[in-house]
Scaffold this active site. Structure first.
Site, short mmCIF file in Angstrom:
data_model
loop_
_atom_site.label_atom_id
_atom_site.label_comp_id
_atom_site.label_asym_id
_atom_site.label_seq_id
_atom_site.Cartn_x
_atom_site.Cartn_y
_atom_site.Cartn_z
CE LYS A 158 48.49 11.26 29.76
NZ LYS A 158 47.80 11.90 30.84
CD GLN B 123 47.89 14.35 33.36
OE1 GLN B 123 48.18 14.17 32.19
NE2 GLN B 123 47.56 13.36 34.17
CG ASP C 52 41.96 12.01 29.09
OD1 ASP C 52 42.63 10.98 28.91
OD2 ASP C 52 42.27 12.93 29.86
#
Ligand code: NAD
Length: 279
Positions: A48, A92, A115
């Site tokens: 990322k 995460q 997300d």
């Protein structure tokens, strides 16, 4: 048999985004919160960071101790929600057991939830409202689109029903006029369903679960699975037997996995646009 090349599609997506971003008045901001020292997370956060640097995003990696309290994380997310320079926030996964992952995901402003995992965004996706969509299912749709594989009227069989992959993919496929079957760990006679698929998607996490005999002649096969065995990556599809049957297939590595980070890059832009248009 033709390979669906995720890397090629990813590079084109990133090039298009770079052009689009050159017209923006400010750098976009992405924040990744990582808790503890999961070795896989380290790799994913690194990917990322690399993407953010290529696109010149302001990238902030907040690394927290694995014993951090839920209250502390919620406080950090609240501050980021209220920071106008932050466009995307991502926590995460996996999180340590003492933290409520759902609660934490739902505390992210839905317009910054890059997300696409909050209940608000999952609901919007299901209702066909333009919103932030989980990156991996979004990547599956984009790779099919790139290779002109139309899903309309096709029978799409998805093996796996997680909130991260299977369920959002089922909504995306339905919204795009496919006929959808979702299989899971309690499905009886899996082969009966997989053999009916024009487009078969495996998102389970079991190496080689789908073998050639489970696939209809000339089907399109999308392998989302990532299984690490003795340091090597394998999909959920047994490539050697599957390749004899399919018209198109995604390799592992080099298929869907490549798309996920490109879709995150797209979601940051989308988050910026949606927030600007809706606030
Ligand atoms: P998960 O563990 O949350 O869900 C797995 C699903 O598979 C469940 O719905 C379960 O019911 C189903 N399942 C389990 N055993 C089964 C069986 N024998 N037959 C049929 N269904 C069965 O996993 P997930 O988060 O959805 O991830 C699935 C896979 O995709 C994993 O390998 C993961 O690493 C991979 N993944 C890849 C990417 C990517 O970027 N390519 C992103 C996310 C996940």
């Amino acid at each position: 048999m033709e390979l669906l090349d995720g890397k090629k599609v990813k590079l084109e997506i990133l090039e298009d985004l770079k052009k689009e971003l050159s017209n923006y008045e400010r750098k976009l901001g992405l924040v990744v919160i990582e808790v503890g020292d999961d070795p896989a997370s380290l790799v994913y956060v690194g990917q990322k960071a690399k993407m953010a640097s290529e696109l010149d995003y302001n990238f902030n990696h907040i690394k927290l101790d694995e014993n951090v309290s839920e209250e502390e994380i919620l406080k950090i997310i609240d501050e980021l929600n209220n920071d106008d320079m932050v466009d995307g926030i991502l926590v995460q996964m996996p999180l340590p057991k003492h933290l409520d992952a759902k609660k934490i995901q739902n505390s992210i402003d839905p317009y910054k939830d890059v997300d696409g995992l909050s209940d608000v965004n999952a609901g919007k996706l299901m209702h066909g409202v333009d919103t932030l969509i989980p990156c991996t299912p979004y990547g599956v749709m984009d790779i099919l689109k790139y290779y002109n594989i139309d899903v309309e009227g096709k029978h799409v069989v998805i093996v796996g029903r997680s909130d991260l992959v299977g369920k959002p993919l089922a909504s995306l496929m339905t919204n795009n006029n496919a006929t959808v079957t979702v299989c899971h760990s309690k499905t009886k006679d899996l082969i009966k369903h997989t053999k009916e698929a024009d487009i078969l998607i495996a998102a389970v996490g079991k190496k080689g679960l789908i073998t050639g005999d489970m696939i209809k002649e000339n089907a399109v096969v999308i392998d989302v699975g990532i299984n690490r065995v003795d340091g090597k990556l394998y999909g959920d599809v047994d490539f050697e037997t599957a390749k004899e049957k399919v018209s198109f297939i995604t390799p592992v590595p080099g298929g869907v996995g490549q798309m996920t980070v490109a879709e995150l890059a797209k979601n940051v832009v989308k988050a910026y646009t949606l927030r600007k248009d809706n606030r």
